[in-house]
Scaffold this active site. Structure first.
Site, short mmCIF file in Angstrom:
data_model
loop_
_atom_site.label_atom_id
_atom_site.label_comp_id
_atom_site.label_asym_id
_atom_site.label_seq_id
_atom_site.Cartn_x
_atom_site.Cartn_y
_atom_site.Cartn_z
N HIS A 4 0.63 -1.37 -0.12
CA HIS A 4 -0.02 0.21 -0.09
C HIS A 4 0.72 1.16 -0.10
CE1 HIS A 4 0.49 -0.90 4.41
NE2 HIS A 4 0.24 0.09 4.63
N HIS B 105 0.71 5.27 1.13
CA HIS B 105 0.32 6.49 1.75
C HIS B 105 0.33 7.68 1.04
CE1 HIS B 105 -0.16 4.59 5.98
NE2 HIS B 105 1.07 3.73 5.24
#
Length: 130
Positions: A93, A95
């Protein structure tokens, strides 16, 4: 390697989604560093971001770029910071964090605790900006 993100993708856990296509999903971090903090993930379960196939990695980056443009419009800031840490959830992932100061990207600081209503408003702002 099912994770909380896999459960968000499947709809088993609700999330404040801001963008989605067949391969990627972007949603608000429920414990953001600043309001407008978004997580961008591939829907395919891959733990380490640099294990993602090259073509998918490039498309993930372009998807994140589109989301970052929306974040900057919805939450006016100097820049949208990008961070990949990958230790807290075993699912790759990115941010995306609105920043006006370097400290806005300090993951050691105390996180915000916005209400579900605050998150819904933030998500709506980003969706509208996209």
């Amino acid at each position: 390697m099912s994770s909380i993100f896999s459960k968000i993708i499947s709809g088993d856990i609700p999330a404040h989604k801001v963008a989605e296509d067949d391969e990627f999903l972007a949603f608000l971090d429920v414990s953001p560093l600043v309001m407008g903090h978004v997580l961008v993930i591939p829907k395919k379960e891959v733990d380490y971001i640099f294990d993602i196939e090259d073509e998918t990695y490039a498309k993930l980056t372009l998807f994140a770029k589109k989301v970052a443009v929306g974040i900057k419009k919805a939450f006016p800031c100097k820049k949208v910071g990008v961070a990949v840490i990958g230790l807290e959830v075993p699912h790759a992932h990115i941010h995306l964090i609105p920043m006006n100061h370097v400290s806005d990207m300090n993951f050691a600081k105390e996180k915000l605790k916005p209400s579900q209503d605050d998150l819904a408003v933030a998500a709506a702002k980003i969706k509208a900006a996209l």
